[in-house]
Motif scaffolding. Structure first.
Motif, mmCIF file in Angstrom:
data_model
loop_
_atom_site.group_PDB
_atom_site.id
_atom_site.type_symbol
_atom_site.label_atom_id
_atom_site.label_comp_id
_atom_site.label_asym_id
_atom_site.label_seq_id
_atom_site.Cartn_x
_atom_site.Cartn_y
_atom_site.Cartn_z
ATOM 1 N N ASP A 124 0.816 -1.208 0.000
ATOM 2 C CA ASP A 124 0.000 0.000 0.000
ATOM 3 C C ASP A 124 0.855 1.266 0.000
ATOM 4 O O ASP A 124 0.422 2.323 -0.456
ATOM 5 N N ARG A 125 2.076 1.138 0.535
ATOM 6 C CA ARG A 125 2.967 2.307 0.597
ATOM 7 C C ARG A 125 3.263 2.854 -0.801
ATOM 8 O O ARG A 125 3.421 4.058 -0.992
ATOM 9 N N PHE A 126 3.337 1.947 -1.761
ATOM 10 C CA PHE A 126 3.634 2.364 -3.120
ATOM 11 C C PHE A 126 2.400 2.314 -4.024
ATOM 12 O O PHE A 126 2.518 2.474 -5.244
ATOM 13 N N GLY A 127 1.204 2.065 -3.466
ATOM 14 C CA GLY A 127 0.031 1.823 -4.293
ATOM 15 C C GLY A 127 -0.370 3.026 -5.140
ATOM 16 O O GLY A 127 -0.833 2.866 -6.271
ATOM 17 N N THR A 128 -0.234 4.236 -4.605
ATOM 18 C CA THR A 128 -0.673 5.427 -5.342
ATOM 19 C C THR A 128 0.430 6.040 -6.186
ATOM 20 O O THR A 128 0.177 6.976 -6.945
ATOM 21 N N LEU A 129 1.673 5.544 -6.045
ATOM 22 C CA LEU A 129 2.784 6.162 -6.774
ATOM 23 C C LEU A 129 2.608 6.074 -8.285
ATOM 24 O O LEU A 129 2.818 7.079 -8.989
ATOM 25 N N PRO A 130 2.208 4.930 -8.890
ATOM 26 C CA PRO A 130 2.010 4.922 -10.356
ATOM 27 C C PRO A 130 0.933 5.895 -10.820
ATOM 28 O O PRO A 130 1.045 6.504 -11.882
ATOM 29 N N GLN A 131 -0.142 6.059 -10.006
ATOM 30 C CA GLN A 131 -1.204 6.979 -10.389
ATOM 31 C C GLN A 131 -0.707 8.427 -10.394
ATOM 32 O O GLN A 131 -1.058 9.216 -11.271
ATOM 33 N N VAL A 132 0.136 8.769 -9.399
ATOM 34 C CA VAL A 132 0.685 10.129 -9.348
ATOM 35 C C VAL A 132 1.617 10.371 -10.527
ATOM 36 O O VAL A 132 1.583 11.419 -11.188
ATOM 37 N N LEU A 133 2.488 9.377 -10.811
ATOM 38 C CA LEU A 133 3.434 9.547 -11.920
ATOM 39 C C LEU A 133 2.710 9.632 -13.257
ATOM 40 O O LEU A 133 3.188 10.298 -14.191
ATOM 41 N N ALA A 134 1.568 8.935 -13.395
ATOM 42 C CA ALA A 134 0.826 8.965 -14.656
ATOM 43 C C ALA A 134 0.281 10.363 -14.965
ATOM 44 O O ALA A 134 -0.036 10.667 -16.117
ATOM 45 N N LEU A 135 0.154 11.215 -13.939
ATOM 46 C CA LEU A 135 -0.337 12.581 -14.130
ATOM 47 C C LEU A 135 0.784 13.566 -14.428
ATOM 48 O O LEU A 135 0.531 14.735 -14.683
#
Length: 883
Positions: A60-71
């Motif tokens: 979960d620590r890295f779960g949102t990182l791809p979504q942030v980078l995609a923006l």
């Protein structure tokens, strides 16, 4: 009769006591063990929940990182148009900086074609930039659903990790690319190492990919179906890792879903408690294997306690019963006690008289009670004056007559010894005062002192209850000398052992170097011998098509002789591979019946031609072995049985022996003398009474013995002269549930020799560094109607290769001086701008090379080549390439 009736009550009492003890122990032990096992199972489930929470938090620590980078606009722009070198470098640096901040393993930007255009590890030898990841599930999921996840082994880094991906969209909602992050979970395994239990994590296919022990990683908890295996091969989830089954047997299922399991592979000494927790996202399972021997110990203790309590109650009842009988013996016991007290009183009076006598002797100083001691002993009172001593004390220090007497202060003795130099170097007054203070303190001491004549004394001092002090002096000179000699001897022995160890290490290294040189020499020699043999067999095949009558028969004899030579060289190469450890095994569970049926059908024709009967006994047994190597063993057994049986029958069948299965081959040959039974498994050993025209080279049983040793299958022989022999191999039995059905092999197309054959007018190149092989190949191919545009070495092929002369089929050797066959093929494809079908025709016995050919869809034939096999493979490749 009287004796039996007399002891019958006692027998009944003993039976009641023992029966009640056993029953109480069983009931209490079972109850206590079950309670303890339930408590342990609850604790294990709690511990498993903590492990699952830690794993989920890490993901979960890295779960949102791809979504942030995609923006990120830079990433959005990077996948919208082709990148320049400067833009790619700036993007790589940005991903590397982001990776350092987030402390993930790898950040990768992938375009819509699946090619990595930038990565945080761009400056590493194992960089992701330029790699094709279109086959990876996390890429396919992101392209189809917007996001994805996947656990697997990195194809460039060979490091396993958990991949999270997110699609990058344009303004119209079309997918431009994918950003992926890799999370390494090896830190979790390091944390799990602190646990005494075994912790496993499995994926949706029940493959163990995380474990706190190397022996448990990449194990299968259940057999994989064909679809699952194809899926894993397509995604290359675990690369080239070998997935071995985890063999376990359930002993008991608990109420909370836990199981008591015995692990057989990898083996554990005791049964374990197995708890499983299913994770919701991702679809993994956590398993914890806990040693439940403590519950067994609790049950055993409870059983012992219950049995002890029952016995105690029984003995209490017997004690009450015996009280009545003891009352009659009280008077006799009282009289015996009075007699013993009188005897003890007499002994005490005798001891008192001895004490008084010793006290009287102590007034004269020389104590008789100390005379038997080997040490010198001196006693002083609380005023530090002499009270008693023995003759050994006077002998050790050689005091003059009259010096030692009762009442003399010990300080005067110290002064006398100091004048003789016995108190050591330094000021005399300080040495005397130091010894007096030690005596006044009343502390025990022990030290060693060496005199001028070499005598070593061990001095021990102990305080007396009334304030005095007793000191003993023991002569330990001989002990010290012996100890010094033993130390010298030990040093010499240690030096000699070190020298011998160095010599043995050097000898072992020399032997290993010699063995490696021998293996390389044999492999190289066989390779060089197979080259002219390959050419000879091709020339003979051409001649057989042109000759008739006796000449054709003569050519067939030549071909048979060359085939026998081929078999000998292959056997030598097999022995070399077995001794060098280069032969890989593929041990699995399989049904034995199809193998026996195939062997019986193959050798049945040979038996019929000799007028023999070959019988086989069917079986439903499942065995665990390498099917190809086991087939080789049985083929040698059957070949020898037919060769040495002039008449009668040969039988192959199985016998169960506990957890083993013994496959036996019986013949009715002349038998083998006991003196030769150990020698026939050596190289080039053969008997002289076989069929003359079919005498072997004496290598078959040598290969059998080495294969059996490699697989751990004992090879045995029993033989009776005049009645025949029985060769057998023993191998472990398996379970039917573990059998994996192999996919059916592809059926080779029928070779058509007519005018419409695919080989007719087919343009073929043959590349080999041996001119004889090239000439033989050209002659054979032209007889089949092929157009051989090139039959020469690699340099000639490179000089004429271009886009205007692409062959329809390429025959390629592998080992050609400085050129390696697959590398030469790639170079030629670059010149042709095409990839024609290729057949590797080589004398190399390399499983990795064969696997590479199968993976790329190339043909593969071992030298010396059988012309029918070459023609069938060429036809098959041409038809497949045409379709």
């Amino acid at each position: 009769m009287y004796r039996v009736s007399r002891y019958r009550p006692w027998l009944l009492i003993i039976a009641l006591m023992l029966g009640g003890t056993v029953l109480c122990a069983l009931l209490a032990g079972r109850y206590a063990q079950q309670r303890a096992l339930d408590d342990e199972s609850l604790q294990v489930r709690r511990q498993l929940g903590l492990y699952a929470q830690t794993l989920q938090q890490r993901i979960d620590r890295f779960g949102t990182l791809p979504q942030v980078l995609a923006l990120d606009p830079d990433l959005h722009q990077a996948v919208s148009h082709p990148l320049t070198a400067a833009e790619r470098q700036r993007l790589n640096l940005k991903l590397a900086q982001a990776n350092n901040v987030t402390r993930a393993s790898t950040l990768t930007l992938i375009d819509k074609h699946g090619i990595a255009v930038a990565a945080s590890n761009w400056d590493q030898p194992t960089t992701n930039v330029g790699e094709d990841y279109s086959y990876r599930p996390y890429y396919q999921q992101a392209m189809a659903q917007g996001s994805g996840h996947f656990y697997g082994i990195g194809m460039t880094t060979a490091v396993p990790g958990y991949f999270l991906s997110q699609a990058i969209y344009d303004e119209r909602g079309a997918v431009l690319g994918v950003v992926a992050i890799k999370i390494e979970l090896r830190a979790l395994e390091q944390e799990w190492l602190q646990s005494p239990d075994i912790v496993l994590a499995t994926d949706a296919h029940d493959v163990v990919f995380l474990a706190n022990g190397d022996a448990w990683r990449y194990r299968l908890l259940r057999p994989l179906g064909p679809q699952e295996r194809n899926e894993m091969l397509a995604t290359r989830q675990y690369a080239d890792r070998s997935l071995q089954p985890l063999q376990a047997r359930t002993l008991e299922v608990l109420a909370d879903g836990g199981r008591m399991v015995r692990i057989e592979q990898p083996a554990l000494p005791r049964p374990v408690l197995w708890q499983t927790l299913v994770l919701s996202e991702p679809q993994w399972k956590l398993h914890l294997l806990h040693d439940a021997s403590a519950s067994t110990a609790v049950g055993r203790s409870a059983a012992l306690a219950a049995g002890g309590i029952w016995l105690a109650l029984c003995f209490l009842g017997l004690f009450v019963q015996q009280r009545r009988r003891l009352a009659a013996h009280r008077q006799r016991s009282r009289r015996e006690l009075e007699s013993v007290l009188k005897q003890h009183a007499q002994e005490l009076r005798t001891a008192q008289d001895g004490v008084l006598q010793a006290a009287q002797q102590a007034d004269s100083g020389l104590s008789r009670s100390l005379a038997h001691l080997p040490q010198g002993v001196v006693v002083i009172d609380n005023e530090q004056k002499l009270v008693a001593w023995n003759a050994r004390y006077l002998e050790l220090f050689r005091f003059p007559t009259g010096l030692i007497r009762v009442g003399r202060p010990i300080e005067e003795i110290f002064h006398f010894n100091a004048r003789r130099g016995l108190l050591g170097p330094g000021p005399i007054d300080e040495a005397i005062e130091r010894r007096l203070n030690h005596l006044r303190s009343g502390r025990p001491h022990m030290r060693e002192s060496e005199k001028d004549d070499g005598t070593v004394l061990e001095i021990r001092g102990n305080p007396l209850p009334d304030g005095g002090f007793v000191t003993s002096y023991a002569d330990i000179t001989a002990y010290k000398n012996t100890a010094r000699e033993l130390r010298s001897l030990a040093d010499a022995l240690e030096h000699r052992v070190a020298e011998r160890t160095r010599d043995l290490d050097e000898a072992r290294r020399e032997a290993e170097r010699a063995n490696r040189y021998k293996s390389r020499f044999v492999a190289s020699a066989v390779h060089d011998l197979l080259q002219p043999l390959n050419a000879a067999r091709m020339f003979v095949s051409v001649l057989r098509g042109k000759l008739q009558g006796d000449a054709r028969e003569l050519s067939e004899h030549v071909d048979a002789a060359l085939a026998a030579q081929d078999a000998i060289l292959n056997s030598l190469l097999d022995i070399s591979r077995l001794e060098s450890g280069a032969l890989k095994t593929h041990v699995r569970a399989f049904a034995l019946s199809p193998l026996l049926e195939t062997l019986a059908r193959e050798f049945g024709l040979a038996a019929d031609s000799r007028g023999l009967q070959l019988r086989w006994v069917d079986t439903r047994a499942v065995v665990v072995s390498d099917e190809a190597l086991l087939r080789r063993i049985l083929q040698n057994f059957l070949s020898n049985a037919l060769r040495y049986t002039p008449r009668g029958r040969v039988l192959i069948g199985c016998r169960r022996d506990g957890g083993q299965l013994r496959i036996e081959v019986h013949d009715q040959g002349p038998g083998i003398p006991e003196s030769l039974q150990g020698e026939i498994f050596e190289e080039f050993r053969r008997l002289d009474d076989g069929v003359d025209q079919e005498r072997g080279a004496g290598l078959g049983l040598a290969i059998v013995e080495r294969i059996g040793r490699l697989l751990g299958h004992p090879i045995r022989l029993r033989s009776t002269l005049g009645r025949g022999s029985v060769f057998s191999v023993s191998l472990p039995l398996g379970e039917a549930a573990d059998v994996v059905i192999a996919p059916a092999p592809a059926v080779a197309p029928v070779v058509d020799s007519g005018d419409d054959s695919p080989l007719r007018h087919c343009r073929v190149w043959s590349i080999d560094d041996d001119p004889r092989v090239c000439a033989a190949t050209r002659a054979l191919l032209e007889r089949w109607g092929c157009v051989v545009e090139l039959a020469d070495g690699p340099q000639a092929a490179l000089e004429i290769a271009s886009a205007f002369n692409v062959p329809k089929l390429l025959l390629l050797d592998v080992r050609m001086g400085q050129w390696h066959g697959p590398d030469l093929y790639e170079h030629l494809c670059g010149l042709w701008h095409a990839r024609p079908p290729v057949i590797l025709v080589t004398a190399e016995r390399d499983d990795a090379l064969k696997a590479q050919a199968a993976e790329n869809g190339w043909g593969f034939l071992s030298k010396p080549v059988r012309p029918p096999a070459l023609r069938a493979l060429m036809t098959q490749l041409l038809l497949r390439h045409r379709s």
